[in-house]
Write a protein that holds these residues in place. Structure first.
Motif, PDB file in Angstrom:
ATOM      1  N   LYS A 177     -36.653 -44.376   3.727  1.00  0.00           N
ATOM      2  CA  LYS A 177     -36.673 -42.913   3.660  1.00  0.00           C
ATOM      3  C   LYS A 177     -38.102 -42.389   3.525  1.00  0.00           C
ATOM      4  O   LYS A 177     -38.474 -41.426   4.206  1.00  0.00           O
ATOM      5  CB  LYS A 177     -35.826 -42.424   2.482  1.00  0.00           C
ATOM      6  N   GLN A 201     -40.861 -43.741   4.512  1.00  0.00           N
ATOM      7  CA  GLN A 201     -41.555 -43.914   5.786  1.00  0.00           C
ATOM      8  C   GLN A 201     -41.117 -42.845   6.779  1.00  0.00           C
ATOM      9  O   GLN A 201     -41.926 -42.260   7.489  1.00  0.00           O
ATOM     10  CB  GLN A 201     -41.259 -45.303   6.366  1.00  0.00           C
ATOM     11  N   LEU A 202     -39.810 -42.606   6.805  1.00  0.00           N
ATOM     12  CA  LEU A 202     -39.283 -41.608   7.733  1.00  0.00           C
ATOM     13  C   LEU A 202     -39.836 -40.232   7.417  1.00  0.00           C
ATOM     14  O   LEU A 202     -40.225 -39.488   8.315  1.00  0.00           O
ATOM     15  CB  LEU A 202     -37.750 -41.585   7.674  1.00  0.00           C
ATOM     16  N   LEU A 203     -39.899 -39.911   6.104  1.00  0.00           N
ATOM     17  CA  LEU A 203     -40.405 -38.592   5.705  1.00  0.00           C
ATOM     18  C   LEU A 203     -41.876 -38.432   6.049  1.00  0.00           C
ATOM     19  O   LEU A 203     -42.366 -37.322   6.220  1.00  0.00           O
ATOM     20  CB  LEU A 203     -40.159 -38.354   4.211  1.00  0.00           C
ATOM     21  N   ILE A 242     -42.231 -44.818  12.148  1.00  0.00           N
ATOM     22  CA  ILE A 242     -41.119 -45.592  12.696  1.00  0.00           C
ATOM     23  C   ILE A 242     -40.941 -46.843  11.841  1.00  0.00           C
ATOM     24  O   ILE A 242     -41.924 -47.449  11.419  1.00  0.00           O
ATOM     25  CB  ILE A 242     -41.420 -46.000  14.152  1.00  0.00           C
ATOM     26  N   PHE A 269     -35.728 -47.102  13.189  1.00  0.00           N
ATOM     27  CA  PHE A 269     -35.440 -45.741  12.781  1.00  0.00           C
ATOM     28  C   PHE A 269     -36.654 -44.869  13.004  1.00  0.00           C
ATOM     29  O   PHE A 269     -37.778 -45.308  12.782  1.00  0.00           O
ATOM     30  CB  PHE A 269     -35.091 -45.682  11.291  1.00  0.00           C
ATOM     31  N   VAL A 314     -37.845 -40.411  12.957  1.00  0.00           N
ATOM     32  CA  VAL A 314     -37.441 -39.013  12.829  1.00  0.00           C
ATOM     33  C   VAL A 314     -37.804 -38.279  14.108  1.00  0.00           C
ATOM     34  O   VAL A 314     -38.919 -38.418  14.608  1.00  0.00           O
ATOM     35  CB  VAL A 314     -38.122 -38.332  11.623  1.00  0.00           C
ATOM     36  N   LYS A 353     -37.623 -34.451  16.169  1.00  0.00           N
ATOM     37  CA  LYS A 353     -37.436 -33.018  15.993  1.00  0.00           C
ATOM     38  C   LYS A 353     -36.535 -32.484  17.092  1.00  0.00           C
ATOM     39  O   LYS A 353     -36.768 -32.728  18.273  1.00  0.00           O
ATOM     40  CB  LYS A 353     -38.798 -32.330  16.055  1.00  0.00           C
ATOM     41  N   LYS A 371     -34.730 -28.572  13.821  1.00  0.00           N
ATOM     42  CA  LYS A 371     -34.426 -29.434  12.674  1.00  0.00           C
ATOM     43  C   LYS A 371     -34.834 -30.868  12.943  1.00  0.00           C
ATOM     44  O   LYS A 371     -35.031 -31.265  14.099  1.00  0.00           O
ATOM     45  CB  LYS A 371     -32.954 -29.330  12.273  1.00  0.00           C
ATOM     46  N   LEU A 372     -34.978 -31.609  11.845  1.00  0.00           N
ATOM     47  CA  LEU A 372     -35.356 -33.011  11.951  1.00  0.00           C
ATOM     48  C   LEU A 372     -34.124 -33.887  11.778  1.00  0.00           C
ATOM     49  O   LEU A 372     -33.318 -33.663  10.886  1.00  0.00           O
ATOM     50  CB  LEU A 372     -36.395 -33.354  10.875  1.00  0.00           C
ATOM     51  N   VAL A 373     -33.974 -34.869  12.652  1.00  0.00           N
ATOM     52  CA  VAL A 373     -32.859 -35.812  12.525  1.00  0.00           C
ATOM     53  C   VAL A 373     -33.375 -37.239  12.628  1.00  0.00           C
ATOM     54  O   VAL A 373     -34.376 -37.504  13.287  1.00  0.00           O
ATOM     55  CB  VAL A 373     -31.771 -35.612  13.618  1.00  0.00           C
ATOM     56  N   VAL A 374     -32.689 -38.146  11.938  1.00  0.00           N
ATOM     57  CA  VAL A 374     -33.063 -39.554  12.022  1.00  0.00           C
ATOM     58  C   VAL A 374     -32.385 -40.160  13.235  1.00  0.00           C
ATOM     59  O   VAL A 374     -31.179 -40.043  13.411  1.00  0.00           O
ATOM     60  CB  VAL A 374     -32.652 -40.335  10.762  1.00  0.00           C
ATOM     61  N   PHE A 412     -31.645 -43.613  15.455  1.00  0.00           N
ATOM     62  CA  PHE A 412     -31.614 -45.078  15.387  1.00  0.00           C
ATOM     63  C   PHE A 412     -31.574 -45.626  16.794  1.00  0.00           C
ATOM     64  O   PHE A 412     -30.783 -45.174  17.620  1.00  0.00           O
ATOM     65  CB  PHE A 412     -30.393 -45.558  14.599  1.00  0.00           C
TER      66      PHE A 412
END
Lengths: 94, 94
Positions: free
Chosen positions: B33, B35-37, B41, B50, B52, B54, B74-77, B79
């Motif tokens: 999380k 790293q994603l924030l 990658i 994974f 993020v 936009k 919005k931001l989405v994860v 995969f």
């Protein structure tokens, strides 16, 4: 961040030996894959869930040649972020 | 399979105490999380990565009322399954 860096960081944070961290990470990956291959959903708390979805076959038309090709159905792993993760992400100003 | 069942199965397979498995799984989830924030990658070997992404803002038109609403970005994860996982999945006869 790659696999190796993740293992190092996890070992540091949990005070566990790297070998143990790696064994556990590999086992997690194997179990999640087994579940997915059986068509089951796997949920990881406050992170999200994995599920296999079927993409239906479709007809693709080449834009220049107009040649039609049938793309066969395929299985893909779909990840759905948890609401907690979603909210955290969207606290970031865009 | 939920979080609790995953922990039990991992403990059984790795011969590690459940508390240790849980601590490590939680730490993994937190690091991924983080790293994603930070917009990075994260790759997990032979499983996938994974990232993020936009989703741009868009105009939504209500089909019945024709009322237009601006859906904010919005931001989405996202995969992306690894090639190994993809090949394994597509060994299954559809």
């Amino acid at each position: 961040m790659n696999h190796k860096e993740l293992i190092s960081k996890l070992a540091l944070r949990t005070n566990l030996p790297k070998t143990e961290v790696e064994a556990l990470l590999d086992a997690t990956s194997i179990i999640v894959k087994e579940q997915l291959l059986e068509g089951k959903i796997i949920g990881i708390q406050s992170f999200g869930s994995f599920e296999v979805r079927k993409k239906e076959e479709r007809l693709s038309v080449h834009p220049a040649t107009q040649i039609r090709t049938l793309i066969p159905p395929k299985l893909v792993v779909n990840f759905k972020q948890s609401n907690i993760l979603k909210d955290k992400l969207n606290e970031i100003k865009l």
